[in-house]
Write a protein that holds these residues in place. Structure first.
Motif, PDB file in Angstrom:
ATOM      1  N   ALA A   5       0.840  -1.205   0.000  1.00  0.00           N
ATOM      2  CA  ALA A   5       0.000   0.000   0.000  1.00  0.00           C
ATOM      3  C   ALA A   5       0.871   1.249   0.000  1.00  0.00           C
ATOM      4  O   ALA A   5       0.577   2.220  -0.711  1.00  0.00           O
ATOM      5  N   ARG A   8       2.385   1.751  -3.533  1.00  0.00           N
ATOM      6  CA  ARG A   8       1.396   2.319  -4.453  1.00  0.00           C
ATOM      7  C   ARG A   8       1.137   3.783  -4.135  1.00  0.00           C
ATOM      8  O   ARG A   8       1.017   4.609  -5.044  1.00  0.00           O
ATOM      9  N   PHE A   9       1.058   4.118  -2.861  1.00  0.00           N
ATOM     10  CA  PHE A   9       0.846   5.505  -2.457  1.00  0.00           C
ATOM     11  C   PHE A   9       1.990   6.394  -2.943  1.00  0.00           C
ATOM     12  O   PHE A   9       1.759   7.489  -3.451  1.00  0.00           O
ATOM     13  N   ALA A  57      -5.518   6.284  -2.290  1.00  0.00           N
ATOM     14  CA  ALA A  57      -4.298   5.582  -1.864  1.00  0.00           C
ATOM     15  C   ALA A  57      -3.905   6.006  -0.454  1.00  0.00           C
ATOM     16  O   ALA A  57      -3.424   5.182   0.338  1.00  0.00           O
ATOM     17  N   HIS A  60      -6.112   4.131   1.872  1.00  0.00           N
ATOM     18  CA  HIS A  60      -5.708   2.725   1.928  1.00  0.00           C
ATOM     19  C   HIS A  60      -4.470   2.531   2.793  1.00  0.00           C
ATOM     20  O   HIS A  60      -4.437   1.650   3.658  1.00  0.00           O
TER      21      HIS A  60
END
Length: 96
Positions: A5, A8-9, A57, A60
């Motif tokens: 996560a 991706r962020f 994101a 998340h």
């Protein structure tokens, strides 16, 4: 990098930061100095999409990695400042 996560962020943060700079440094001058408003329409729409992805994101990674509210606020404010996402990314990279 895209396996977590946080990874991706960070990627979305870089893309969002680039789109913000394109909007501010390329599209806005084209609109106001060269009378080309379509540049802002395109760059603004893309930036809006990337900003929504950034917020998703952020949510998340907040729940997945249990970020503190202060860290979330800093990440949100970084998205509003030119070059803020790049500074945030450098700090997140050191933490990783």
């Amino acid at each position: 990098m895209m396996n977590t996560a946080l990874g991706r962020f960070r990627v979305i943060g870089i893309i969002e930061g680039i789109s913000y700079l394109v909007l501010l440094l390329i599209a806005m001058p084209l609109k106001y100095y060269l009378d080309f408003p379509d540049a802002v329409k395109v760059a603004g729409s893309l930036h809006g999409l990337f900003f929504v992805l950034y917020i998703l994101a952020l949510a998340h990674v907040t729940f997945k990695d249990r970020w503190s509210i202060l860290k979330v606020i800093v990440a949100f404010i970084a998205s509003l400042l030119p070059f803020g996402n790049f500074i945030l990314d450098a700090r997140l990279k050191k933490e990783q």
